[in-house]
Design a protein around this motif. Structure first.
Motif, PDB file in Angstrom:
ATOM      1  N   ASP A  57     -12.467  15.725  12.222  1.00  0.00           N
ATOM      2  CA  ASP A  57     -12.360  15.842  10.768  1.00  0.00           C
ATOM      3  C   ASP A  57     -13.422  14.982  10.099  1.00  0.00           C
ATOM      4  OD1 ASP A  57     -10.204  17.469  11.139  1.00  0.00           O
ATOM      5  OD2 ASP A  57      -8.703  16.001  10.506  1.00  0.00           O
ATOM      6  N   ALA A  58     -13.779  15.365   8.888  1.00  0.00           N
ATOM      7  CA  ALA A  58     -14.635  14.555   8.025  1.00  0.00           C
ATOM      8  C   ALA A  58     -13.852  14.214   6.764  1.00  0.00           C
ATOM      9  CB  ALA A  58     -15.924  15.305   7.678  1.00  0.00           C
ATOM     10  N   PHE A  59     -14.162  13.071   6.166  1.00  0.00           N
ATOM     11  CA  PHE A  59     -13.433  12.674   4.967  1.00  0.00           C
ATOM     12  C   PHE A  59     -14.383  11.986   3.998  1.00  0.00           C
ATOM     13  CE2 PHE A  59     -12.801   9.526   8.335  1.00  0.00           C
ATOM     14  CZ  PHE A  59     -13.289   8.369   7.751  1.00  0.00           C
ATOM     15  N   LEU A  60     -14.018  12.050   2.717  1.00  0.00           N
ATOM     16  CA  LEU A  60     -14.787  11.439   1.639  1.00  0.00           C
ATOM     17  C   LEU A  60     -13.808  10.990   0.569  1.00  0.00           C
ATOM     18  CD1 LEU A  60     -17.503  10.772   0.252  1.00  0.00           C
ATOM     19  CD2 LEU A  60     -17.449  13.079  -0.729  1.00  0.00           C
ATOM     20  N   LEU A  61     -13.850   9.682   0.233  1.00  0.00           N
ATOM     21  CA  LEU A  61     -12.960   9.125  -0.762  1.00  0.00           C
ATOM     22  C   LEU A  61     -13.737   8.161  -1.654  1.00  0.00           C
ATOM     23  CD1 LEU A  61     -11.266   8.998   2.251  1.00  0.00           C
ATOM     24  CD2 LEU A  61      -9.398   8.652   0.636  1.00  0.00           C
TER      25      LEU A  61
ATOM     26  N   ALA B 200       0.850  -1.193   0.000  1.00  0.00           N
ATOM     27  CA  ALA B 200       0.000   0.000   0.000  1.00  0.00           C
ATOM     28  C   ALA B 200       0.886   1.244   0.000  1.00  0.00           C
ATOM     29  CB  ALA B 200      -0.935   0.009   1.204  1.00  0.00           C
ATOM     30  N   ALA B 201       0.383   2.301  -0.582  1.00  0.00           N
ATOM     31  CA  ALA B 201       1.084   3.587  -0.612  1.00  0.00           C
ATOM     32  C   ALA B 201       0.051   4.694  -0.543  1.00  0.00           C
ATOM     33  CB  ALA B 201       1.934   3.726  -1.876  1.00  0.00           C
ATOM     34  N   ALA B 202       0.450   5.817   0.021  1.00  0.00           N
ATOM     35  CA  ALA B 202      -0.470   6.948   0.155  1.00  0.00           C
ATOM     36  C   ALA B 202       0.305   8.248   0.030  1.00  0.00           C
ATOM     37  CB  ALA B 202      -1.217   6.901   1.485  1.00  0.00           C
ATOM     38  N   LEU B 203      -0.399   9.269  -0.386  1.00  0.00           N
ATOM     39  CA  LEU B 203       0.159  10.610  -0.497  1.00  0.00           C
ATOM     40  C   LEU B 203      -0.887  11.585   0.006  1.00  0.00           C
ATOM     41  CD1 LEU B 203       2.657  12.183  -1.543  1.00  0.00           C
ATOM     42  CD2 LEU B 203       1.428  12.487  -3.689  1.00  0.00           C
ATOM     43  N   ALA B 204      -0.513  12.385   1.010  1.00  0.00           N
ATOM     44  CA  ALA B 204      -1.448  13.336   1.611  1.00  0.00           C
ATOM     45  C   ALA B 204      -0.804  14.706   1.680  1.00  0.00           C
ATOM     46  CB  ALA B 204      -1.862  12.878   3.008  1.00  0.00           C
ATOM     47  N   THR B 205      -1.632  15.726   1.620  1.00  0.00           N
ATOM     48  CA  THR B 205      -1.146  17.087   1.804  1.00  0.00           C
ATOM     49  C   THR B 205      -1.231  17.451   3.280  1.00  0.00           C
ATOM     50  OG1 THR B 205      -3.340  18.033   1.382  1.00  0.00           O
ATOM     51  CG2 THR B 205      -1.882  17.735  -0.509  1.00  0.00           C
ATOM     52  N   THR B 206      -0.402  18.391   3.696  1.00  0.00           N
ATOM     53  CA  THR B 206      -0.383  18.827   5.082  1.00  0.00           C
ATOM     54  C   THR B 206      -1.052  20.186   5.201  1.00  0.00           C
ATOM     55  OG1 THR B 206       1.801  19.832   4.810  1.00  0.00           O
ATOM     56  CG2 THR B 206       1.731  17.535   5.524  1.00  0.00           C
ATOM     57  N   GLY B 207      -1.280  20.620   6.421  1.00  0.00           N
ATOM     58  CA  GLY B 207      -1.900  21.914   6.660  1.00  0.00           C
ATOM     59  C   GLY B 207      -3.039  21.803   7.650  1.00  0.00           C
ATOM     60  N   GLN B 208      -3.690  22.951   7.913  1.00  0.00           N
ATOM     61  CA  GLN B 208      -4.761  23.011   8.892  1.00  0.00           C
ATOM     62  C   GLN B 208      -6.145  22.953   8.275  1.00  0.00           C
ATOM     63  OE1 GLN B 208      -4.099  22.987  12.176  1.00  0.00           O
ATOM     64  NE2 GLN B 208      -1.919  22.901  11.673  1.00  0.00           N
ATOM     65  N   GLY B 209      -6.277  23.265   6.992  1.00  0.00           N
ATOM     66  CA  GLY B 209      -7.589  23.308   6.358  1.00  0.00           C
ATOM     67  C   GLY B 209      -7.869  22.059   5.546  1.00  0.00           C
ATOM     68  N   LEU B 210      -8.430  22.260   4.351  1.00  0.00           N
ATOM     69  CA  LEU B 210      -8.750  21.156   3.455  1.00  0.00           C
ATOM     70  C   LEU B 210      -7.473  20.438   3.032  1.00  0.00           C
ATOM     71  CD1 LEU B 210     -11.042  19.744   1.821  1.00  0.00           C
ATOM     72  CD2 LEU B 210     -10.463  21.303  -0.047  1.00  0.00           C
ATOM     73  N   ARG B 211      -7.482  19.097   3.138  1.00  0.00           N
ATOM     74  CA  ARG B 211      -6.312  18.310   2.786  1.00  0.00           C
ATOM     75  C   ARG B 211      -6.722  17.190   1.835  1.00  0.00           C
ATOM     76  NH1 ARG B 211      -6.575  18.772   8.137  1.00  0.00           N
ATOM     77  NH2 ARG B 211      -6.929  16.554   8.542  1.00  0.00           N
TER      78      ARG B 211
END
Length: 490
Positions: A267-271, A226-237
């Motif tokens: 947090d809420a998420f949708l994928l 498995a591999a993943a890529l996420a953005t950092t920060g305080q808002g929308l990621r």
């Protein structure tokens, strides 16, 4: 040749009995866990962890639901049968930081609803629409950590799936399942990549393709990447994840989406994304949505480089004195959280506000036991992740009992939009120190704007970032007279 009537009756009875026995042996639904999605508990993305453990007494809880299209398709020799055409499931996950190197987690899945074609054409019984999934207990062991100034976060995950799921709903294996995997992650600017390699051992049941095909049982193993890529920060990621399984029938799923904050810690998420492969449990596509809550105390002191600290002390023990005193131009200052009448003796002078706003220069009667800088992004007052300097400052101050203070001086570059954040940077550091147990009366802050830059004429973003800083000093044996400076602005 004709047989007696009694003999013919016996043959018919035996044939009918054999047919009923055969139908009874095949007309059942083999119990196994159809779900292939492995969600992450703790830090990281929904699909893959990042190798970073929860801090001790930190808690993470998530609730997600997902819809799958055609996760189980069989062929009866003439056509494909969507045994499970639509499936909706939910999962409750939790993770808790026990020690700095140990995190425990658990997952509890449920099958909420599923629907498909009748499986009787391939000799199977009707499946149940709801049921309990396979609960999973997991331990995550920290191997490497960026909190200890190591190049990446690396963790080992060990887990067991309990055989108490509802097999008739394709939600439980006949025996326990085990997994072992390594998870690594790091930060690259505003991106956070992670990688996972592991193996799953489980009881496996191969489904028949026709009533004449027997159901064969046996243990199997699967290699999972498995591999993943996420953005950092305080808002929308943003999040993008991939999970592949290599076994008799390989499969792959790709999920992408976003995570956004609701309130502090929630947090809420949708994928969503497609699945590729014919392995049971691989849907044509999947949609995942949910919420996650995380509450962690500030990280405790995790690392102290004794050699670097000794070198720092040698430099501070022999400070370079300016050859002559130069006038200092006063600048605006903000000073908060100063003690009033709580400290006596040498700290009494340190608890009074500075008469002028000048960066502090140690006097002859003062001793600086720690000094360093923290740099910030443009316009930001957020601490850049783990800050070992502040952990060292807490440790140094605790060694001084009541005879010490921490002075924080905030600075900014010459960008007008950034000049107002100097005091906010100092305040962010003060909040961190107080959360670590430092009394508020022993933390002093000042904001200097852009009047004391490290680089007077910055030409690159790196030079401008040097000016966006906060200087932290741990001072003991403070002199009775007000703090003064022999330093002049560039």
């Amino acid at each position: 040749m004709s047989l007696p009537s009694s003999t013919r009756g016996a043959i018919v009875a035996v044939s009918l009995g054999c047919s009923l026995a055969s139908a009874q042996s095949n007309d059942q639904l083999p119990g196994f866990e159809l779900e292939r999605l492995e969600t992450n508990t703790g830090r990281g993305t929904v699909l893959v962890g990042n190798g970073e453990l929860m801090v001790p007494s930190g808690l993470s809880v998530s609730l997600l639901g997902h819809y799958q299209s055609q996760p189980l398709v069989l062929n009866n020799g003439e056509k494909n049968l969507d045994i499970v055409q639509h499936r909706a499931t939910a999962m409750l996950s939790a993770s808790y930081g026990v020690l700095s190197w140990l995190e425990l987690g658990a997952q509890l899945p449920f099958v909420l609803w599923q629907q498909g074609k009748s499986p009787t054409d391939v000799g199977l019984a009707e499946l149940r629409a709801q049921g309990l999934g396979t609960p999973v207990l997991q331990a995550r062991l920290g191997v490497l950590s960026r909190r200890r100034r190591q190049p990446l976060d690396l963790a080992a995950d060990l887990g067991i799936g309990l055989p108490i799921g509802t097999g008739s709903a394709l939600a439980g294996d006949d025996g326990p399942r085990f997994h072992a995997r390594m998870v690594a992650g790091t930060e690259m600017g505003w991106l956070h990549p992670s990688l996972e390699v592991g193996v799953l051992f489980r009881p496996n049941i191969l489904l028949p393709s026709s009533p004449q095909t027997p159901v064969r049982e046996g243990a199997s193993s699967e290699i999972r990447l498995a591999a993943a890529l996420a953005t950092t920060g305080q808002g929308l990621r943003g999040e993008l994840g991939m999970r592949a399984t290599f076994a008799q029938q390989p499969s792959l799923e790709l999920l992408g989406g976003a995570r956004f904050p609701l309130i502090s810690g929630l947090d809420a998420f949708l994928l969503g994304g497609p699945g590729i492969g014919a392995a049971p449990g691989t849907p044509r596509f999947r949609v995942v949505a949910g919420i996650s809550f995380r509450n962690e105390p500030p990280p405790k002191i995790a690392f102290l480089d004794e050699r670097s600290d000794q070198e720092l002390q040698l430099v501070l023990a022999n400070p370079e004195r300016p050859t002559q005193e130069k006038p200092v131009r006063p600048v605006p200052t903000w000073d908060i959280a100063l003690g009033r009448g709580e400290e006596q003796g040498p700290l009494a002078a340190a608890a009074e506000p500075l008469p002028t706003a000048k960066p502090h220069q140690p006097g002859e009667r003062e001793k600086v036991v720690l000094r360093g800088e923290i740099h910030f992004s443009q316009g930001s007052a957020d601490l850049p992740g783990v800050v070992p300097l502040l952990d060292q400052a807490v440790l140094r101050l605790s060694d001084q009992a009541r005879a010490g203070v921490i002075l924080v001086e905030g600075h900014s570059d010459k960008d007008r939009a950034d000049s107002f954040t100097a005091v906010r940077r100092a305040q962010a550091i003060r909040r961190y120190l107080i959360d670590q147990g430092v009394p508020a009366t022993r933390v002093r802050i000042q904001g200097f704007g852009a009047d004391w830059p490290v680089s007077a004429q910055p030409a690159t973003e790196q030079e401008r970032q040097l000016n966006r800083r906060a200087e932290v000093l741990v001072i003991t044996d403070a002199a009775a007279e007000p703090l003064t400076t022999q330093q002049t602005p560039p």
